[in-house]
Scaffold this motif. Structure first.
Motif, PDB file in Angstrom:
ATOM      1  N   ASN A  54       0.816  -1.214   0.000  1.00 41.05           N
ATOM      2  CA  ASN A  54       0.000   0.000   0.000  1.00 41.05           C
ATOM      3  C   ASN A  54       0.847   1.260   0.000  1.00 41.05           C
ATOM      4  O   ASN A  54       0.366   2.349   0.249  1.00 41.05           O
ATOM      5  N   ALA A  55       2.121   1.133  -0.344  1.00 37.19           N
ATOM      6  CA  ALA A  55       2.937   2.333  -0.543  1.00 37.19           C
ATOM      7  C   ALA A  55       2.631   2.874  -1.930  1.00 37.19           C
ATOM      8  O   ALA A  55       2.168   2.151  -2.807  1.00 37.19           O
ATOM      9  N   MET A  56       2.920   4.159  -2.130  1.00 33.78           N
ATOM     10  CA  MET A  56       2.656   4.716  -3.459  1.00 33.78           C
ATOM     11  C   MET A  56       3.883   4.615  -4.357  1.00 33.78           C
ATOM     12  O   MET A  56       3.778   4.377  -5.555  1.00 33.78           O
ATOM     13  N   PHE A  57       5.078   4.792  -3.776  1.00 37.80           N
ATOM     14  CA  PHE A  57       6.297   4.762  -4.568  1.00 37.80           C
ATOM     15  C   PHE A  57       6.731   3.311  -4.731  1.00 37.80           C
ATOM     16  O   PHE A  57       7.019   2.615  -3.764  1.00 37.80           O
ATOM     17  N   LEU A  58       6.792   2.831  -5.986  1.00 35.96           N
ATOM     18  CA  LEU A  58       7.163   1.442  -6.222  1.00 35.96           C
ATOM     19  C   LEU A  58       8.561   1.297  -6.781  1.00 35.96           C
ATOM     20  O   LEU A  58       8.803   0.470  -7.600  1.00 35.96           O
ATOM     21  N   ARG A  59       9.463   2.173  -6.435  1.00 37.33           N
ATOM     22  CA  ARG A  59      10.849   2.033  -6.894  1.00 37.33           C
ATOM     23  C   ARG A  59      10.962   1.570  -8.335  1.00 37.33           C
ATOM     24  O   ARG A  59      10.174   1.901  -9.178  1.00 37.33           O
ATOM     25  N   SER A  60      11.987   0.781  -8.630  1.00 40.88           N
ATOM     26  CA  SER A  60      12.179   0.380 -10.023  1.00 40.88           C
ATOM     27  C   SER A  60      11.475  -0.944 -10.252  1.00 40.88           C
ATOM     28  O   SER A  60      11.691  -1.917  -9.535  1.00 40.88           O
ATOM     29  N   VAL A  61      10.637  -0.995 -11.253  1.00 39.74           N
ATOM     30  CA  VAL A  61       9.850  -2.205 -11.493  1.00 39.74           C
ATOM     31  C   VAL A  61      10.337  -3.001 -12.687  1.00 39.74           C
ATOM     32  O   VAL A  61      10.016  -4.153 -12.852  1.00 39.74           O
ATOM     33  N   ASP A  62      11.111  -2.364 -13.556  1.00 36.87           N
ATOM     34  CA  ASP A  62      11.516  -3.054 -14.786  1.00 36.87           C
ATOM     35  C   ASP A  62      12.823  -2.463 -15.302  1.00 36.87           C
ATOM     36  O   ASP A  62      13.144  -1.308 -15.020  1.00 36.87           O
ATOM     37  N   ARG A  63      13.562  -3.264 -16.056  1.00 39.23           N
ATOM     38  CA  ARG A  63      14.791  -2.762 -16.643  1.00 39.23           C
ATOM     39  C   ARG A  63      14.787  -3.019 -18.137  1.00 39.23           C
ATOM     40  O   ARG A  63      14.144  -3.957 -18.615  1.00 39.23           O
ATOM     41  N   VAL A  73       2.322   4.989  -7.848  1.00 37.08           N
ATOM     42  CA  VAL A  73       0.881   4.784  -8.087  1.00 37.08           C
ATOM     43  C   VAL A  73       0.072   5.609  -7.088  1.00 37.08           C
ATOM     44  O   VAL A  73       0.300   5.528  -5.888  1.00 37.08           O
ATOM     45  N   THR A  74      -0.891   6.388  -7.587  1.00 40.24           N
ATOM     46  CA  THR A  74      -1.701   7.208  -6.678  1.00 40.24           C
ATOM     47  C   THR A  74      -2.945   6.439  -6.243  1.00 40.24           C
ATOM     48  O   THR A  74      -3.174   5.316  -6.664  1.00 40.24           O
ATOM     49  N   ALA A  75      -3.743   7.084  -5.406  1.00 40.00           N
ATOM     50  CA  ALA A  75      -4.913   6.429  -4.821  1.00 40.00           C
ATOM     51  C   ALA A  75      -5.930   6.011  -5.880  1.00 40.00           C
ATOM     52  O   ALA A  75      -6.625   5.003  -5.720  1.00 40.00           O
ATOM     53  N   VAL A  76      -6.058   6.793  -6.953  1.00 39.24           N
ATOM     54  CA  VAL A  76      -7.031   6.440  -7.983  1.00 39.24           C
ATOM     55  C   VAL A  76      -6.374   5.625  -9.095  1.00 39.24           C
ATOM     56  O   VAL A  76      -6.879   5.548 -10.199  1.00 39.24           O
TER      57      VAL A  76
ATOM     58  N   CYS B  71      -6.520  10.419   0.580  1.00 41.80           N
ATOM     59  CA  CYS B  71      -5.355   9.537   0.699  1.00 41.80           C
ATOM     60  C   CYS B  71      -4.091  10.362   0.857  1.00 41.80           C
ATOM     61  O   CYS B  71      -3.162   9.977   1.563  1.00 41.80           O
ATOM     62  N   HIS B  72      -4.067  11.523   0.179  1.00 41.70           N
ATOM     63  CA  HIS B  72      -2.892  12.362   0.283  1.00 41.70           C
ATOM     64  C   HIS B  72      -2.848  13.069   1.626  1.00 41.70           C
ATOM     65  O   HIS B  72      -1.815  13.121   2.293  1.00 41.70           O
ATOM     66  N   ARG B  73      -3.990  13.631   2.051  1.00 41.25           N
ATOM     67  CA  ARG B  73      -4.013  14.443   3.268  1.00 41.25           C
ATOM     68  C   ARG B  73      -4.025  13.613   4.533  1.00 41.25           C
ATOM     69  O   ARG B  73      -3.262  13.820   5.446  1.00 41.25           O
ATOM     70  N   GLU B  74      -4.994  12.692   4.618  1.00 35.41           N
ATOM     71  CA  GLU B  74      -5.241  12.006   5.881  1.00 35.41           C
ATOM     72  C   GLU B  74      -4.365  10.785   6.052  1.00 35.41           C
ATOM     73  O   GLU B  74      -4.021  10.401   7.145  1.00 35.41           O
ATOM     74  N   LYS B  75      -4.027  10.114   4.963  1.00 35.57           N
ATOM     75  CA  LYS B  75      -3.367   8.839   5.147  1.00 35.57           C
ATOM     76  C   LYS B  75      -1.910   8.873   4.744  1.00 35.57           C
ATOM     77  O   LYS B  75      -1.302   7.820   4.611  1.00 35.57           O
ATOM     78  N   GLY B  76      -1.354  10.047   4.587  1.00 31.93           N
ATOM     79  CA  GLY B  76       0.075  10.136   4.313  1.00 31.93           C
ATOM     80  C   GLY B  76       0.497   9.331   3.114  1.00 31.93           C
ATOM     81  O   GLY B  76       1.496   8.609   3.153  1.00 31.93           O
ATOM     82  N   ASN B  77      -0.263   9.425   2.032  1.00 30.82           N
ATOM     83  CA  ASN B  77       0.122   8.745   0.794  1.00 30.82           C
ATOM     84  C   ASN B  77       0.246   7.243   0.937  1.00 30.82           C
ATOM     85  O   ASN B  77       1.229   6.628   0.534  1.00 30.82           O
ATOM     86  N   ARG B  78      -0.747   6.623   1.529  1.00 34.71           N
ATOM     87  CA  ARG B  78      -0.801   5.165   1.530  1.00 34.71           C
ATOM     88  C   ARG B  78      -2.114   4.767   0.855  1.00 34.71           C
ATOM     89  O   ARG B  78      -3.167   5.287   1.210  1.00 34.71           O
TER      90      ARG B  78
END
Lengths: 135, 192
Positions: A54-63, A73-76, B71-78
């Motif tokens: 559930n992190a947004m930053f997925l580092r390097s995924v492919d080379r 990846v953002t929430a939407v 998600c950005h405001r309340e959940k710290g980007n998770r």
């Protein structure tokens, strides 16, 4: 030192809504096509990876040869994809976070149709400035 | 003089900071705006189903934006990757930000695996609305159902969301239930 970097924003329905060559290397037409192809191919990997964490930053995924694809990846489920030649992870993460804030401001516009192209020239200017700053 | 003492003006919205801003909006202003929204849509459609669909579409746009922003405001980007996670996100965070309180209850459906219900004694949007008898089961809560649908769809959990009145013993006004029925893809992944 010239660096290649291709930045693409892909919406939830797999349509690119923004693209920019932000590297400092001179632009070449065929290279741009190749970059888009590599990023498109990486989408499958991203789709699977996005559901594992559930992190947004997925580092390097492919080379691909000496180029690395990093994804955020953002929430939407809008994907920010950066094709680059092994830069610092932290710089890329900060770049993504700043672009995310800009993207949220665009997205909040009630007249913006989610999934449509981002045509704002101001957005383009700011993204390029961020790229120069962090990449 | 107009504009004196205002905060710094920004040339472009992209330069403005994404601050929390004022947390409160006037209830009467919102009720007035919402009633105009419903009345405007009433003039555009011929039947109740179409009216509910339009309110739902209006809510859908709100839901997508609410998901991204919160998600950005309340959940710290998770992000939310679990079904229960996104449901409790809606039940608490989304409801708190939109209506000032968490939803009354979140229940799992007894008959079907893939159904969930969020109940509310009195939906904020329905507070000043009375539905005439000839409109049958029409519920302006379709707007809120649209918001929930917007959040779920954009988070990757497609669902059909509807709002229903549930009459309760001893209460004059019926309770409102938002019924969430998840789509096939979600069923296959989450309810194996």
């Amino acid at each position: 030192m010239a660096s290649t970097a291709c930045f693409v924003i892909v919406s939830k329905n797999d349509i690119p809504i923004y693209e920019a060559e932000v590297g400092s290397a001179p632009k070449k037409e065929d290279l741009a096509h190749q970059h888009q192809f590599i990023l498109h191919a990486a989408l499958d990997v991203v789709q699977d990876l996005a559901w594992t964490t559930n992190a947004m930053f997925l580092r390097s995924v492919d080379r691909f040869s000496d180029l690395v694809v990093s994804v955020y990846v953002t929430a939407v489920h809008t994907r920010f994809m950066l094709l680059h030649d092994s830069r610092s992870d932290d710089g890329i993460k900060s770049f993504f976070q700043e672009v995310h804030e800009l993207y949220i401001k665009i997205f909040l516009n009630p007249l913006y149709l989610p999934g449509s192209r981002i045509t704002s020239s101001h957005f383009d200017t700011k993204v390029r400035a961020l790229a120069r700053k962090y990449l | 003089m107009i504009g004196v003492g205002k905060a710094k003006q920004y040339a472009n919205v992209l330069d403005k900071p994404l601050s929390r801003g004022r947390q409160e909006v006037s209830l009467s202003a919102f009720a007035f705006l919402f009633s105009e929204l419903v009345q405007y849509n009433q003039t555009q459609v011929d039947n109740i189903a179409e009216l509910e669909r339009r309110l739902e579409d209006a809510g859908y746009a709100v839901g997508a934006r609410v998901l991204e922003l919160l998600c950005h405001r309340e959940k710290g980007n998770r992000r939310e990757t679990r079904l229960l996670g996104i449901l409790s996100f809606i039940h608490s965070t989304v409801w708190k930000v939109l209506f000032g309180k968490v939803a009354d209850s979140l229940e799992k459906g007894t008959e079907h695996e893939d159904e969930y219900m969020i109940s509310e004694k009195e939906l904020l949007v329905n507070r000043f609305i009375s539905v005439p008898k000839d409109m049958g089961a029409f519920n302006c809560g379709a707007f809120v159902a649209g918001i929930v649908k917007g959040v779920l769809d954009n988070a990757g959990f497609p669902a059909v969301v509807t709002a229903h009145f549930v009459p309760i013993e001893g209460q004059q006004r019926p309770r409102t239930t938002i019924l969430i029925k998840f789509a096939e893809e979600v069923k296959q992944v989450c309810f194996v």
